[in-house]
Design a protein around this motif. Structure first.
Motif, PDB file in Angstrom:
ATOM      1  N   ARG A   7       7.978  -0.566  -7.485  1.00 36.33           N
ATOM      2  CA  ARG A   7       6.844   0.227  -7.000  1.00 36.33           C
ATOM      3  C   ARG A   7       6.817   0.280  -5.470  1.00 36.33           C
ATOM      4  O   ARG A   7       6.530   1.319  -4.880  1.00 36.33           O
ATOM      5  CB  ARG A   7       5.528  -0.350  -7.512  1.00 36.33           C
ATOM      6  N   THR A   8       7.110  -0.837  -4.837  1.00 37.59           N
ATOM      7  CA  THR A   8       7.148  -0.877  -3.371  1.00 37.59           C
ATOM      8  C   THR A   8       8.195   0.093  -2.841  1.00 37.59           C
ATOM      9  O   THR A   8       7.928   0.870  -1.911  1.00 37.59           O
ATOM     10  CB  THR A   8       7.434  -2.309  -2.876  1.00 37.59           C
ATOM     11  N   ARG A  11       7.021   3.660  -3.295  1.00 36.77           N
ATOM     12  CA  ARG A  11       6.025   4.032  -2.283  1.00 36.77           C
ATOM     13  C   ARG A  11       6.698   4.342  -0.944  1.00 36.77           C
ATOM     14  O   ARG A  11       6.295   5.253  -0.234  1.00 36.77           O
ATOM     15  CB  ARG A  11       4.996   2.926  -2.122  1.00 36.77           C
ATOM     16  N   GLN A  12       7.704   3.569  -0.597  1.00 36.18           N
ATOM     17  CA  GLN A  12       8.427   3.801   0.652  1.00 36.18           C
ATOM     18  C   GLN A  12       9.140   5.149   0.642  1.00 36.18           C
ATOM     19  O   GLN A  12       9.368   5.733   1.702  1.00 36.18           O
ATOM     20  CB  GLN A  12       9.439   2.684   0.895  1.00 36.18           C
ATOM     21  N   VAL A  15       4.929   9.199  -2.195  1.00 39.30           N
ATOM     22  CA  VAL A  15       4.164   9.324  -3.436  1.00 39.30           C
ATOM     23  C   VAL A  15       3.339  10.592  -3.334  1.00 39.30           C
ATOM     24  O   VAL A  15       2.671  10.830  -2.326  1.00 39.30           O
ATOM     25  CB  VAL A  15       3.207   8.126  -3.638  1.00 39.30           C
ATOM     26  N   LEU A  21       0.832   4.872  -8.974  1.00 40.42           N
ATOM     27  CA  LEU A  21       1.976   4.018  -9.269  1.00 40.42           C
ATOM     28  C   LEU A  21       1.562   2.660  -9.817  1.00 40.42           C
ATOM     29  O   LEU A  21       2.398   1.924 -10.335  1.00 40.42           O
ATOM     30  CB  LEU A  21       2.851   3.831  -8.024  1.00 40.42           C
ATOM     31  N   ASP A  22       0.284   2.330  -9.717  1.00 36.68           N
ATOM     32  CA  ASP A  22      -0.190   1.064 -10.264  1.00 36.68           C
ATOM     33  C   ASP A  22      -0.498   1.174 -11.752  1.00 36.68           C
ATOM     34  O   ASP A  22      -0.732   0.165 -12.403  1.00 36.68           O
ATOM     35  CB  ASP A  22      -1.432   0.584  -9.514  1.00 36.68           C
TER      36      ASP A  22
END
Length: 81
Positions: A7-8, A11-12, A15, A21-22
């Protein structure tokens, strides 16, 4: 590599508005998450670097969801989560 680390990286790579994404994203295809082919390439390249696991270009095309990517990396067993 676990889902939170993925997920990190996602996000980079950007998004789209309205994409959580959570939430339960494991079985959503990259396009459903707002990622085009270039963004998916960026994600998989970053994942390979972080996980120190090379993936063949042909298999990357088959990894159409976060679950499939994590399973291929061996960090998520089939039907987990």
């Amino acid at each position: 590599m676990n889902l939170d680390e993925l997920r990190t990286i996602m996000r980079q790579c950007g998004v789209e508005d309205g994409v959580d994404l959570d939430g339960d994203i494991l079985d959503l295809e990259w396009q459903e998450l707002g990622y085009d082919s270039l963004a998916v390439l960026e994600i998989t390249t970053a994942v390979q670097h972080a996980a120190r696991t090379p993936l063949l270009e042909e298999e990357v095309a088959l990894l159409t969801t976060p679950r499939l990517l994590l399973e291929r990396l061996g960090t998520l067993t089939p039907a987990a989560v």
